[in-house]
Scaffold this motif. Structure first.
Motif, mmCIF file in Angstrom:
data_model
loop_
_atom_site.group_PDB
_atom_site.id
_atom_site.type_symbol
_atom_site.label_atom_id
_atom_site.label_comp_id
_atom_site.label_asym_id
_atom_site.label_seq_id
_atom_site.Cartn_x
_atom_site.Cartn_y
_atom_site.Cartn_z
ATOM 1 N N UNK A 132 15.917 105.952 18.324
ATOM 2 C CA UNK A 132 15.367 107.208 18.809
ATOM 3 C C UNK A 132 15.526 108.233 17.695
ATOM 4 N N UNK A 133 14.747 109.337 17.784
ATOM 5 C CA UNK A 133 14.823 110.341 16.730
ATOM 6 C C UNK A 133 15.848 111.401 17.093
ATOM 7 N N UNK A 134 16.753 111.671 16.148
ATOM 8 C CA UNK A 134 17.818 112.659 16.321
ATOM 9 C C UNK A 134 17.435 113.925 15.556
ATOM 10 N N UNK A 135 16.957 114.955 16.246
ATOM 11 C CA UNK A 135 16.514 116.169 15.546
ATOM 12 C C UNK A 135 17.641 116.882 14.806
ATOM 13 N N UNK A 136 18.854 116.818 15.344
ATOM 14 C CA UNK A 136 19.969 117.531 14.720
ATOM 15 C C UNK A 136 20.248 116.999 13.315
ATOM 16 N N UNK A 137 20.163 115.678 13.156
ATOM 17 C CA UNK A 137 20.433 115.063 11.853
ATOM 18 C C UNK A 137 19.159 114.668 11.109
ATOM 19 N N UNK A 138 18.005 114.938 11.731
ATOM 20 C CA UNK A 138 16.700 114.681 11.119
ATOM 21 C C UNK A 138 16.561 113.236 10.662
ATOM 22 N N UNK A 139 16.880 112.322 11.577
ATOM 23 C CA UNK A 139 16.753 110.915 11.223
ATOM 24 C C UNK A 139 16.644 110.058 12.483
ATOM 25 N N UNK A 140 16.188 108.820 12.258
ATOM 26 C CA UNK A 140 16.113 107.838 13.324
ATOM 27 C C UNK A 140 17.478 107.181 13.482
ATOM 28 N N UNK A 141 17.896 106.994 14.725
ATOM 29 C CA UNK A 141 19.246 106.512 15.011
ATOM 30 C C UNK A 141 19.192 105.274 15.895
ATOM 31 N N UNK A 142 19.935 104.245 15.480
ATOM 32 C CA UNK A 142 20.177 103.074 16.330
ATOM 33 C C UNK A 142 21.643 103.113 16.734
ATOM 34 N N UNK A 143 21.887 103.299 18.005
ATOM 35 C CA UNK A 143 23.265 103.385 18.471
ATOM 36 C C UNK A 143 23.801 102.003 18.829
ATOM 37 N N UNK A 144 25.098 101.796 18.632
ATOM 38 C CA UNK A 144 25.690 100.536 19.079
ATOM 39 C C UNK A 144 25.640 100.441 20.598
ATOM 40 N N UNK A 145 25.577 99.204 21.085
ATOM 41 C CA UNK A 145 25.523 99.006 22.533
ATOM 42 C C UNK A 145 24.586 97.887 22.895
ATOM 43 N N UNK A 146 24.318 97.772 24.170
ATOM 44 C CA UNK A 146 23.517 96.672 24.679
ATOM 45 C C UNK A 146 22.055 97.103 24.874
ATOM 46 N N UNK A 147 21.154 96.194 24.516
ATOM 47 C CA UNK A 147 19.718 96.410 24.672
ATOM 48 C C UNK A 147 19.134 95.279 25.507
ATOM 49 N N UNK A 148 18.140 95.620 26.308
ATOM 50 C CA UNK A 148 17.448 94.611 27.104
ATOM 51 C C UNK A 148 16.073 94.331 26.516
ATOM 52 N N UNK A 149 15.730 93.051 26.431
ATOM 53 C CA UNK A 149 14.398 92.616 26.012
ATOM 54 C C UNK A 149 13.649 92.175 27.261
ATOM 55 N N UNK A 150 12.447 92.705 27.447
ATOM 56 C CA UNK A 150 11.606 92.357 28.589
ATOM 57 C C UNK A 150 10.266 91.844 28.081
ATOM 58 N N UNK A 151 9.870 90.671 28.513
ATOM 59 C CA UNK A 151 8.610 90.074 28.086
ATOM 60 C C UNK A 151 7.769 89.796 29.320
#
Length: 734
Positions: free
Chosen positions: A699-718
């Motif tokens: 997601x885009x972080x306006x405060x730091x002016x960059x794209x951020x990938x946070x640690x944690x769990x992600x779900x894949x849906x197909x």
């Protein structure tokens, strides 16, 4: 200011021996009612010592040679010649025109509309871009672009004002038919392929309208009040992909303001993001009449004014002489224009009229239209139709005897030929089946009803004819155009009442929609056994629909838009959001537009984003990940097996969505991050692979002016649509 004259030979070559006349008024709007691979070709020959070989990429060598040539030309240019390069001139017969400078060997630039065909005289009416988006087919998008690039080139045009990559935000939007839908990823993927196709023909694509140009109402004055995260995640990704992946040559700045500043002088958009952050090395052009200043526009990143030099002509020259705009700034604009002209080979191959095979063009258009048809509903397998089981068909509609070749405005074409649904179906069935045609007439004036003689009928006569036939096919359409939003998203001209009446008279009724975007279907859709969304299919409208109805084509399109049950279900539903209050349109919905909004608020649409049926069926199995744990920055591969479990050959669009399950900021329940279209014979299976990267998860972080990938769990849906998820799995980022 002095201008280099255009010689008679150039005039005749450009206009086919027609008299050339300069006029005071010519613009894209004036053309609305009218008809209308070479890459890096300049190469350096460098001598390299055999003792110390240097491996320099060919593209880098060519780029270096181009820069040297450009610098050499600029060094010879007068200020007047530089100024001439950064604005258009009015010339009869042209949408946009920048004259040549013969003294320096600089050829002319010829700019033409548009996104659904080449509006430089009669030509191929391609399907509306929304139909291309509904194909979900990158290879077809590239063919679509290549065909348009080839036709532009053949008509002596070297810049094509396309594609239009604005996101559908307002359902009433008059130009929604020109878009690739509501999703930034789908839009970026189709646009990138389209641009590559256009530019493969040695024609510059000009991606538009930068940025947040999402309504026609008050488009010249409204300010899109949009936060940075929303801008980056929803409204800019397609432009970014056009620059970084497709290497688009030109970008068109929009009419509207963004956060209070006109797009054509918006330094954040044009300089900070486009040129500095993304590294765009082409040139930014104003929409026609969208330049509002000289000094601000020149200093804030606009490179060319269109269609005239009201601000970038004598006023800009004076601003340079008085030190308000530096000549270095002018040099940068000229350098950008010349760089792209050289990259595309214009110095070696100036714009010239050439041959074009319109039969080949038509074939491409027809393939796109067929691939974009969406089968929304097909209860009891009413479709495809079996001619051997029918004796009579009622064909009903207010406009069924005319082809829905496209929308209006700068996308409007004057096609070389068209075929209506009535004409195509009548040809297809021949003498075997009785075809009863009814041209529905809204209102209650009995004098207008004469079905026996003219086919015109009010609802009562329409019902009688529908009852008398084995099957009824009812057609409905809308009317979309640049310059004006629709008043609402209902079907116009009492067509809902017509459809409801026909469905009541004959339960074997098929509804065919020729609309450019979302329309409300809630008044009758539950009673309709079969519904087809055909969009604006272009010149072969009738043939395309007949092929789908009779099973020559197995529909494989998927919706690039969410169809709501009610207007209030859509994210943009307040006056503050649209059309705006006090000149400001508040993008208060943020990133939750389209299906993201429906998911967030648990609203069931009539037909969800990504939906589309087939005459066959598909099964999903064996969802696998290359790893279940990755570090930020590491790629991930997703695999799934898809099998055709039906009896017909068909194509399925396999869609991959991602959800961040542990985000520190609010994120969508699902976001499209991959899709593949696969064609399978009955019983055939295929392994589909998707590659995910950092951007897929960020997601885009306006405060730091960059794209951020946070640690944690992600779900894949197909799955087969955003609401038809077949398989899921999870992975974690550490």
């Amino acid at each position: 200011m002095p201008r280099e004259p255009i010689d008679e030979h150039s005039q005749r070559r450009l206009l086919g021996d027609k008299t050339v006349k300069k006029t005071k008024t010519i613009s894209r709007r004036a053309f609305f009612g009218q008809s209308s691979a070479a890459s890096l070709v300049v190469l350096a020959s460098q001598k390299v010592s055999q003792a110390k070989p240097i491996n320099v990429p060919r593209e880098q060598v060519a780029g270096s040679a181009i820069e040297q040539k450009v610098d050499a030309i600029i060094a010879r240019m007068t200020l007047e010649e530089k100024i001439q390069m950064v604005h258009g001139e009015r010339l009869t017969g042209f949408i946009g025109y920048v004259p040549a400078i013969p003294r320096l060997g600089i050829p002319e630039l010829t700019l033409t509309d548009g996104p659904a065909g080449i509006r430089h005289g009669p030509g191929t009416a391609f399907p509306a871009p929304v139909a291309l988006a509904a194909s979900w087919d990158r290879a077809l998008a590239e063919s679509y672009g290549a065909a348009m690039g080839a036709e532009a080139k053949a008509k002596g045009q070297n810049i094509l004002l396309a594609p239009m990559v604005n996101i559908v935000r307002v359902p009433e939007g008059g130009r929604n038919f020109e878009t690739f839908g509501e999703d930034p990823y789908l839009t970026a993927q189709i646009a990138t392929a389209d641009i590559k196709g256009i530019q493969s023909q040695g024609v510059i694509a000009e991606v538009k309208h930068y940025a947040a140009n999402n309504q026609e109402k008050q488009r010249l004055t409204v300010s899109a009040e949009v936060d940075e995260r929303t801008l980056r995640e929803i409204y800019l990704p397609a432009f970014e992909a056009a620059v970084k992946e497709a290497r688009v040559g030109s970008v068109m700045a929009a009419y509207n303001k963004v956060n209070g500043t006109h797009s054509s002088e918006n330094t954040h958009l044009l300089k900070d993001i486009l040129k500095n952050e993304w590294g765009f090395d082409g040139f930014a052009v104003s929409d026609w009449g969208a330049t509002h200043s000289t000094i601000a526009a020149a200093n804030n990143g606009l490179d060319m004014e269109m269609p005239t030099g009201e601000f970038f002509g004598a006023k800009l020259s004076e601003a340079v002489k008085t030190g308000q705009v530096s000549e270095a700034t002018i040099n940068d604009k000229v350098r950008r224009i010349l760089r792209i002209m050289m990259r595309f080979g214009f110095f070696d191959r100036p714009a010239a009229i050439g041959p074009i095979d319109y039969n080949v063009q038509a074939q491409v258009g027809r393939r796109v239209a067929e691939a974009g048809v969406v089968l929304l509903k097909n209860e009891g397998s009413l479709l495809p139709l079996d001619l051997n089981r029918l004796k009579s068909i009622a064909i009903i509609g207010a406009y069924v005897d005319r082809a829905t070749s496209g929308g209006g405005g700068s996308a409007r074409m004057s096609p070389l030929y068209t075929i209506s649904p009535l004409g195509a179906i009548t040809q297809r069935v021949g003498e075997r089946i009785a075809v009863k045609f009814v041209r529905f007439v809204p209102g209650n004036d009995l004098s207008k009803s004469d079905p026996a003689t003219t086919g015109a009928a009010l609802i009562a006569d329409t019902v009688k004819i529908a009852k008398s036939c084995d099957l009824a096919i009812v057609f409905a359409r809308d009317f979309e155009t640049e310059g004006d939003d629709r008043a609402n998203i209902d079907l116009p001209d009492e067509q809902d009442q017509m459809i409801t009446a026909v469905l009541g008279a004959n339960k074997r009724t098929i509804v065919v929609l020729n609309t450019g975007a979302i329309v409300l279907l809630n008044k009758w859709v539950d009673s309709a056994p079969a519904v087809i969304q055909a969009w604006y299919p272009g010149q072969d409208d009738g043939n395309v629909i007949a092929d789908v109805l009779f099973g020559v084509v197995n529909p494989s399109g998927k919706l690039p838009l969410t169809f709501p049950r009610a207007r209030q279900d859509v994210a943009v539903s307040s006056p503050e959001q649209y059309p705006g209050v006090s000149g400001k349109g508040q993008y208060s919905e943020g990133i939750f537009i389209g299906y993201r909004h429906f998911d967030k608020h648990k609203i069931d649409p009539i037909f969800p984003f990504g939906h589309g049926l087939s005459y066959t069926t598909f099964a999903y199995s064996n969802l696998k990940l290359s790893r279940t744990q990755i570090k930020a920055g590491e790629p991930l591969t997703v695999e799934v097996v898809v099998k055709n479990t039906g009896r017909r050959q068909g194509a399925e669009v396999v869609q991959l969505y991602i959800q961040d399950l542990e985000a520190s900021v609010e994120r969508p329940i699902k976001e499209l991050k991959g899709f593949e279209k696969v064609r399978l014979k009955p019983g055939q299976s295929q392994l589909i692979k998707f590659g995910l990267n950092d951007r897929s998860l960020a997601f885009y972080d306006p405060a730091h002016k960059r794209w951020v990938v946070e640690p944690g769990q992600f779900q894949v849906m197909v799955g087969s649509s955003s609401r038809d998820i077949r398989l899921t799995t999870t992975f974690s980022v550490t």
